[in-house]
Design an enzyme around this catalytic site. Structure first.
Site, PDB file in Angstrom:
ATOM      1  N   ARG A 140      34.311  13.609 171.362  1.00 56.45           N
ATOM      2  CA  ARG A 140      33.216  12.764 170.864  1.00 56.45           C
ATOM      3  C   ARG A 140      31.893  13.119 171.545  1.00 56.45           C
ATOM      4  O   ARG A 140      31.829  13.334 172.750  1.00 56.45           O
ATOM      5  CB  ARG A 140      33.545  11.295 171.140  1.00 56.45           C
ATOM      6  CG  ARG A 140      32.393  10.359 170.786  1.00 56.45           C
ATOM      7  CD  ARG A 140      32.832   8.962 170.531  1.00 56.45           C
ATOM      8  NE  ARG A 140      33.379   8.306 171.709  1.00 56.45           N
ATOM      9  CZ  ARG A 140      33.922   7.085 171.679  1.00 56.45           C
ATOM     10  NH1 ARG A 140      34.003   6.426 170.544  1.00 56.45           N
ATOM     11  NH2 ARG A 140      34.398   6.558 172.783  1.00 56.45           N
TER      12      ARG A 140
ATOM     13  N   LYS B 131      37.717   2.808 165.261  1.00 53.90           N
ATOM     14  CA  LYS B 131      37.204   1.481 164.906  1.00 53.90           C
ATOM     15  C   LYS B 131      35.680   1.518 164.723  1.00 53.90           C
ATOM     16  O   LYS B 131      35.140   0.945 163.789  1.00 53.90           O
ATOM     17  CB  LYS B 131      37.545   0.442 165.998  1.00 53.90           C
ATOM     18  CG  LYS B 131      39.015   0.326 166.321  1.00 53.90           C
ATOM     19  CD  LYS B 131      39.288  -0.759 167.348  1.00 53.90           C
ATOM     20  CE  LYS B 131      38.591  -0.573 168.680  1.00 53.90           C
ATOM     21  NZ  LYS B 131      39.036   0.637 169.426  1.00 53.90           N
TER      22      LYS B 131
ATOM     23  N   ARG C 266      39.516  -8.207 173.442  1.00 49.28           N
ATOM     24  CA  ARG C 266      40.291  -7.150 174.086  1.00 49.28           C
ATOM     25  C   ARG C 266      41.343  -7.714 175.028  1.00 49.28           C
ATOM     26  O   ARG C 266      42.089  -6.951 175.638  1.00 49.28           O
ATOM     27  CB  ARG C 266      39.343  -6.274 174.883  1.00 49.28           C
ATOM     28  CG  ARG C 266      39.224  -4.836 174.354  1.00 49.28           C
ATOM     29  CD  ARG C 266      38.171  -4.174 175.168  1.00 49.28           C
ATOM     30  NE  ARG C 266      38.127  -2.768 175.140  1.00 49.28           N
ATOM     31  CZ  ARG C 266      37.210  -2.051 174.473  1.00 49.28           C
ATOM     32  NH1 ARG C 266      36.342  -2.650 173.700  1.00 49.28           N
ATOM     33  NH2 ARG C 266      37.176  -0.759 174.608  1.00 49.28           N
TER      34      ARG C 266
ATOM     35  N   ARG D 264      41.504   4.138 180.412  1.00 49.73           N
ATOM     36  CA  ARG D 264      41.179   3.238 179.290  1.00 49.73           C
ATOM     37  C   ARG D 264      42.410   3.009 178.406  1.00 49.73           C
ATOM     38  O   ARG D 264      42.634   1.904 177.927  1.00 49.73           O
ATOM     39  CB  ARG D 264      40.036   3.825 178.452  1.00 49.73           C
ATOM     40  CG  ARG D 264      38.687   3.670 179.146  1.00 49.73           C
ATOM     41  CD  ARG D 264      37.637   4.559 178.530  1.00 49.73           C
ATOM     42  NE  ARG D 264      37.225   4.134 177.216  1.00 49.73           N
ATOM     43  CZ  ARG D 264      36.621   4.933 176.334  1.00 49.73           C
ATOM     44  NH1 ARG D 264      36.379   6.189 176.632  1.00 49.73           N
ATOM     45  NH2 ARG D 264      36.258   4.468 175.168  1.00 49.73           N
TER      46      ARG D 264
ATOM     47  N   ARG E 149      29.830  10.610 176.447  1.00 46.65           N
ATOM     48  CA  ARG E 149      29.852   9.346 177.191  1.00 46.65           C
ATOM     49  C   ARG E 149      30.596   9.560 178.497  1.00 46.65           C
ATOM     50  O   ARG E 149      31.656  10.191 178.500  1.00 46.65           O
ATOM     51  CB  ARG E 149      30.589   8.283 176.369  1.00 46.65           C
ATOM     52  CG  ARG E 149      29.673   7.455 175.495  1.00 46.65           C
ATOM     53  CD  ARG E 149      30.425   6.563 174.542  1.00 46.65           C
ATOM     54  NE  ARG E 149      31.452   5.722 175.153  1.00 46.65           N
ATOM     55  CZ  ARG E 149      32.145   4.795 174.481  1.00 46.65           C
ATOM     56  NH1 ARG E 149      31.917   4.605 173.197  1.00 46.65           N
ATOM     57  NH2 ARG E 149      33.070   4.072 175.083  1.00 46.65           N
TER      58      ARG E 149
END
Ligand code: AMP
Length: 217
Positions: free
Chosen positions: A126, A13, A88, A170, A159
């Site tokens: 990532r 996203k 969310r 998550r 992160r």
């Protein structure tokens, strides 16, 4: 055009928001980015949000919804915007609809249907630039020089919430609290589905066609 991008962490996203925001000249509003910036600057909001974010939990609805409603008052949102990572929860979606009112409601919610395998692979690979926030992936979008941002030359980092244990939480939080939004937007008649497993360029083409066909302005 006023759109929401919906999908699990790792669906792409954020990456698509950056490209779409450039192409359609719309502000990209990412609650994750706003919260991370507040943490970085040790703002009161960041201090409240950090413990939730570190665990991969959701920051309480009233805090996040307040941020977004304030942000949407900015004149740069007049022509439209891309909401990434918000809403969310169903409560956030209901409060957003209420704040927008019927006449200026959302045009479309796009659900990025993404397999868990792809999401985990993307999140664990990532890397993010410490200074400018640009996102890379060790395999899919590698920087030219290892661990260094192509754009500004600063170091890349992982992160803390992209570490494996937090990623698993998550994804669970997503399944429990965010997935019901698919049904919510289906009922509102504004849901479109795309495959989040597609590569960046391919998915961008699919999204562009959906926007063209829907004649979104
Ligand atoms: P993201 O960058 O979208 O993956 O968001 C990173 C973290 O910020 C999430 O794991 C949550 O802790 C928090 N967060 C971002 N957006 C929201 C939201 N709409 N509601 C609650 N928490 C959020």
């Amino acid at each position: 055009m006023k759109i929401v991008l919906l999908g699990p962490p790792g669906a792409g996203k954020g990456t698509q928001s950056v490209v779409l925001s450039r192409e359609y000249r719309l502000p990209h509003i990412s609650t994750g980015d706003i919260l991370r910036e507040s943490v970085k600057k040790s703002l009161p909001l960041g201090l409240k949000a950090k413990s939730y974010m570190d665990k991969g939990e959701l920051v309480p609805d009233e805090i996040v919804t307040g941020i977004v409603i304030e942000r949407l008052k900015n004149p740069d949102t007049k022509k439209g915007y891309i909401l990434d990572g918000f809403p969310r929860t169903v409560k956030q979606a209901v409060d957003l609809d209420e704040a927008l009112g019927k006449t200026s409601g959302l045009d479309m919610a796009v659900y990025f249907d993404t397999s868990e395998k792809v999401a985990i692979e993307r999140l664990s690979g990532r890397r993010v630039c410490k200074a400018c926030g640009f996102n890379y992936h060790v395999k899919n979008i590698p920087p030219k020089k290892a661990d260094t941002c192509d754009k500004c030359g600063n170091p890349l980092f992982q992160r803390p919430d992209d570490k494996e244990a937090t990623v698993i939480n998550r994804l669970k939080v997503y399944a429990d609290q965010t997935k019901p939004l698919i049904e919510y937007y289906k009922k509102s008649g504004i849901l479109k589905e795309v495959s989040g497993d597609l590569g960046v360029d391919e998915l961008f083409k699919v999204l562009s066609k959906i926007f063209r066909d829907a004649n979104l302005k």
